[in-house]
Design a protein around this motif. Structure first.
Motif, mmCIF file in Angstrom:
data_model
loop_
_atom_site.group_PDB
_atom_site.id
_atom_site.type_symbol
_atom_site.label_atom_id
_atom_site.label_comp_id
_atom_site.label_asym_id
_atom_site.label_seq_id
_atom_site.Cartn_x
_atom_site.Cartn_y
_atom_site.Cartn_z
ATOM 1 N N GLY A 157 68.755 63.784 46.542
ATOM 2 C CA GLY A 157 68.703 64.847 47.541
ATOM 3 C C GLY A 157 69.835 64.792 48.544
ATOM 4 N N MET A 200 59.933 68.833 43.989
ATOM 5 C CA MET A 200 61.060 69.170 44.846
ATOM 6 C C MET A 200 60.488 69.420 46.232
ATOM 7 N N THR A 215 66.427 69.182 54.528
ATOM 8 C CA THR A 215 66.534 68.311 53.354
ATOM 9 C C THR A 215 65.918 68.960 52.125
ATOM 10 N N ILE A 216 66.665 68.937 51.028
ATOM 11 C CA ILE A 216 66.106 69.249 49.714
ATOM 12 C C ILE A 216 66.129 67.952 48.928
ATOM 13 N N GLY A 217 64.966 67.537 48.472
ATOM 14 C CA GLY A 217 64.872 66.285 47.732
ATOM 15 C C GLY A 217 64.047 66.443 46.478
ATOM 16 N N TYR A 233 67.556 67.167 37.437
ATOM 17 C CA TYR A 233 67.815 67.590 38.812
ATOM 18 C C TYR A 233 69.148 68.345 38.897
ATOM 19 N N ILE A 251 73.921 70.571 46.934
ATOM 20 C CA ILE A 251 73.037 69.416 47.179
ATOM 21 C C ILE A 251 73.204 68.379 46.068
#
Length: 975
Positions: free
Chosen positions: A800, A841, A848-850, A866, A945
């Motif tokens: 992320g 996700m 934050t995108i994780g 991913y 990202i």
């Protein structure tokens, strides 16, 4: 509508009806005359309607048949023939709970919703799934959800793959998980409880399609079912629906699902087992010692409640005498208990963690000597009062942390109902508690100890020992077994396996038809409230203290949370904040010994908890507000006592007892270890955040993997560091409890508020009033890309970055995109095709995108998934119906029902993070007005990202070392 005893309603005969005062409900027991189905309903004013159908499913072996079946019945059915109706409901229903659960002897299918139309839709899908599943004629379902031989080319090696197979490999990686399974196995060697209903990874591949179908046919019949309804729904309408659509088509049969009692043992048995540790780990201080007892029947409500109170009394609180004796004897570094009342014969366990095998006899001696002394001298009546009071408070509050109350009551009902008792048995607790309260003037608990612990031969001593290289040895054996198996096959047989693998993969990647998808019933956008829920919050000042007040109906309980700013502390003291939260309330004060303090807390309140966190500002990427939080709950008549206790703890705690602080540090280290195994996906995801975010790095040092390494060092070097540790604790303690950095959050009704304010000064006026300077915590953040090595058999793969750092803004549309990616792309790629148990996700308002996977057999393959998310987003095409479905699913997540205390916490969090009601409404509007073009615009965000390439993997050391070229650092997690 009034219901009459012995009258039949839509095929259901009413057997019994009575008021359950404890739950403010009317309870009704029905029997479906034609099919033999049992039904129990609790009618009340809870709008979070709950339905469940459960079956008694005694496991015949350890292939995990009940567990795999639980997964598989939700993979398509007669009316809903798509591959995964369960996922379609997750995508697009207003459910407040949707799951399926396997227990040692039963399987449950629970759903909940506040929307009536949605509730009936959920019931329809679940009832069709359990009675008419596609698994009967579709062997690929067992292959996917359970296990199969995986080979795509005849020259490849054969491997095992399957969702449950990998889930249980993960479960068997945790020593605590192994311990709990072996306890049950050791006590019930002649009954179904000696089998692992979840599935032993070594046994799962013995399960055949034929046995799979036979088990369903035998046990998934209405005559073996237990249907539960809860809430404010229209019962007559619900009964009509269940009968007319399902039960009328079944005739009553006899189902032999009876669970037999284990014949009592003549003497305590000693059992030795092993669990794997890393080759890098030390075997010293890693043995578990457990003494286990079978205690009566779960249909006896007195045993059900009294033994739970006894377990808390002896082992779970700071005044617990058995725990103290075991800790004082230095037999291990953590002591805890377990009372399992969810099986036919409940079990009671005394467990020592981080011990050694040679201490087992002394362990037994200390346990029995301590119990004998308690019986002879009598148990402190104040301790008894405290333990009964806190249990009663929790029963009346029934706060399940966001889970529907219906789920809790359903499970309590089944704890007797499943074994031919009444579903009312464990719900009507007032009379039982009154009987148990006789312990305040009699030797009630002393007699309980004698009967079920001291003079009970149906018991075991379980010694669970660490074994280096065990995981690697099993892995080698498995590879050789599969190699030998392949060598035993003819070319034609190998080609057949290849054909089956490819057929499964084709099924997995083939989309469901439009017609099949449209069989799933849906609510409409019109069924959704367009307005974001507004939690009442008044910002006030009372006697020089900042107050956040939430005027909410709380059933007479006041929730009072203290938020102390900790931003004035030096950076090196950050982990000491969390350490302090684990110590306060468990050490003595100027006035009270810690055992007396524990009793006073439990007698006068619903609990006082200490924790620490940081709240990220939604407006500024790396701005965050660290807090030390004191949570408490109390009945109105005890508010003065609560304030006195809060003052005593936060103003007069004594840190000079080195021995006590050492004990707490050892226990905290032990519990942190448990969390790493249980929440590996969160550990890995948070570790990634620490690479690129100052807030993430702060949280890592506060309560993440960084904190675990910190407390491991303290525990290891305590004798030489004790003075330093105590001085640092005192510095944090003396600095943060300051009236000038305090915000008090109060959640209560208006009548309680006045009493709280009147008594608040008891605590606040005695606080220091010192001006302080906040500091900005800036760290040397770096892309570490670590491989975190454990002895586990699976991986937790995280990746992320923060999109605000890249110049993008948060938009509620991202939440819809998250729903789509989670429920379609990641579910199919990582779970269905990859065999992992889960993959998620996450999108935060902070930017934050994780991505993170759970119990994942793969590593590089998951990272590739991913990375390829961007192509998926660029090519998203959705019909109007599909878009509506995803909007509804997203709103469902936003609108999860909150308990009164959770509402107060949510509103306070929003305050600290500068999240306004306007912000929340705008977010909701974004969700409701999303379209495909808006979604596709986020492809650039995803691409930027994943291209930053920040990732972390927690998992099997052999697997990680095989892929060491992709990591910057390899870190051994446990020492």
């Amino acid at each position: 509508m009034k219901f009459e005893i012995n009258k039949v309603y839509h095929g259901f005969k009413l057997i019994e009806e009575k008021e359950v005062k404890e739950l403010n409900s009317i309870g009704r027991i029905f029997e479906h005359e034609k099919s033999g189905a049992r039904l129990f309903q609790l009618q009340n004013d809870d709008d979070n309607k709950f339905f469940s159908i459960a079956f008694r499913t005694p496991p015949e072996d350890s292939t995990g048949l009940p567990h795999i079946l639980e997964h598989s019945v939700l993979c398509g059915s007669r009316k809903f023939p798509m591959k995964e109706p369960f996922v379609e409901l997750l995508k697009g229903s207003l459910n407040t709970f949707l799951n399926a659960m396997t227990f040692p002897d039963k399987t449950m299918y629970p759903v909940a919703s506040r929307n009536e139309k949605d509730f009936f839709n959920l019931m329809d899908v679940y009832l069709d799934a359990v009675f008419y599943p596609n698994l009967i004629n579709t062997p690929e379902i067992l292959m996917q959800e359970g296990w199969h031989y995986e080979i795509e080319d005849k020259n490849d090696d054969i491997t095992y793959k399957g969702v449950v197979y990998n889930e249980m490999k993960g479960a068997f990686s945790s020593p605590e998980g192994v311990l709990m399974r072996k306890i049950q196995e050791s006590l019930f060697e002649d009954t179904v409880y000696s089998n692992e209903s979840g599935g032993d990874p070594e046994e799962i591949p013995k399960l055949t399609q034929e046995r799979f179908v036979e088990f369903h046919k035998k046990y998934y019949h209405p005559s073996n079912s237990y249907i539960f309804l809860y809430g404010d729904g229209d019962l007559d309408k619900q009964l009509e629906f269940i009968n007319d659509n399902y039960l009328k088509d079944f005739d009553r049969i006899t189902v032999d699902s009876e669970i037999n009692y284990q014949k009592p043992y003549e003497k305590m048995k000693t059992v030795e087992e092993f669990y794997p540790i890393s080759i890098e780990d030390s075997e010293n201080d890693k043995t578990f010692l457990s003494m286990n007892f079978v205690t009566g029947k779960s249909t006896d409500p007195e045993v059900y409640f009294a033994m739970e109170i006894l377990e808390y009394l002896l082992l779970e609180n700071s005044a617990a005498p058995l725990k103290k004796a075991l800790v004082d004897a230095e037999l291990g570094k953590d002591v805890f208990g377990q009372f399992d009342s969810s099986i036919l014969q409940p079990t009671f366990s005394v467990i020592i963690k981080n011990s050694n095998e040679d201490k087992s006899e002394k362990f037994k001696k200390v346990v029995f000597e301590t119990l004998n002394k308690l019986v002879e001298d009598g148990i402190d009546k104040k301790l008894i009062e405290a333990c009964i009071n806190i249990t009663e408070f929790k029963l009346r509050e029934a706060d399940l942390g966001g889970y529907p109350k219906g789920l809790h009551y359903n499970m309590c009902a089944l704890d007797s109902w499943l074994y031919n008792g009444s579903p009312f048995t464990n719900l009507e607790y007032d009379s039982i508690l009154n009987k148990i309260k006789s312990a305040l003037t009699t030797d009630y608990f002393e007699e309980l100890i004698k009967k079920y612990l001291l003079y009970n031969n149906h018991s075991t001593m379980l010694i669970l020992k660490p074994k280096k290289g065990m995981a690697e040895e099993k892995d080698r054996e498995l590879k050789q077994k599969l190699k030998d198996y392949k060598a035993s096959l003819s070319e034609k047989e190998i080609e057949k396996l290849v054909e089956q693998t490819l057929k499964l993969k084709k099924r997995q990647i083939t989309p469901d038809s439009k017609e099949d998808l449209e069989t799933i019933p849906m609510v409409s956008i019109d069924d959704i409230d367009k307005k974001a829920e507004e939690i009442p919050q008044q910002i006030k000042e009372e006697n020089g203290v900042n107050i956040l007040y939430h005027n909410i109906f709380t059933s007479g309980i006041a929730y009072i949370d203290l938020y102390f700013d900790t931003s004035m502390l030096k950076r090196e003291l950050i982990p000491y904040i969390n350490l302090l939260s684990g110590i306060l309330g468990k050490i003595s004060t100027e006035k009270s010994h810690y055992s007396e303090l524990s009793n006073e807390i439990n007698i006068n309140t619903g609990g006082i908890q200490f924790t620490s966190s940081a709240f990220g500002d939604v407006k500024y990427t790396d701005k965050f507000y660290p807090k030390f939080i004191v949570k408490s709950k109390v009945l109105p008549n005890k508010i003065p006592q609560l304030m006195n206790l809060l003052h005593e703890i936060i103003s007069t705690s004594n840190f000079d007892d080195k021995k006590r602080i050492k004990e707490i540090i050892q226990q905290m280290k032990s519990r942190e270890e448990m969390k790493i195994f249980e929440r590996g996906h969160i550990v890995a995801a948070n570790r990634v955040m620490s690479y690129f975010s100052h807030a993430g790095r702060y949280m890592d040092e506060l309560n993440g993997l960084g904190f675990y390494k910190f407390i491991t060092n303290l525990e290891k070097n305590y004798e030489t560091m004790s003075e330093e540790i105590i001085n640092n604790l005192k510095e944090v303690y003396n600095t943060i409890f300051n009236k000038n950095n305090l915000v008090v959050s109060i959640t209560s009704e208006e009548t309680e508020y006045a009493d709280i304010i009147k008594n608040l000064s008891t605590m606040t006026d005695k606080l220091k009033t010192i001006e302080f300077n906040t500091q900005e915590y800036l760290f040397d953040i770096d892309r570490k890309n670590e491989g975190l090595l454990t002895s586990g058999n699976v991986q937790y793969v995280a990746k992320g970055y923060n999109f605000k750092k890249l110049g993008y803004k948060y938009d509620g549309t991202m939440l819809v995109l998250k729903t789509i990616i989670n429920m379609d792309y990641l579910w199919n790629k990582v779970r269905v095709q990859g065999g992992a148990y889960g993959c998620f996700m996450r999108v935060t308002k902070g930017g934050t995108i994780g991505f993170s996977s759970y119990r994942d057999p793969n590593l590089k393959e998951t990272l590739n998934v991913y990375d390829n998310t961007v192509d998926y987003v660029k090519n998203i095409e959705l019909s109007e119906r599909e878009m509506t479905k995803y909007i509804i699913g997203t709103i469902s997540e936003l609108d999860q029902p909150l308990t009164p205390s959770m509402k107060g916490e949510r509103a306070s969090t929003n305050f600290f993070r500068n999240i306004s009601q306007e912000y929340l409404q705008n977010e909701r509007d974004n969700v409701l007005n999303v379209n495909v073009e808006k979604l596709k615009k986020f492809a650039d965000v995803i691409e930027d990202i994943v291209s930053k390439d920040y990732y972390c993997v927690l998992g099997n050391e052999t697997k990680i070392k095989e892929n060491k070229d992709i990591f910057k650092e390899l870190v051994t997690v446990f020492e």
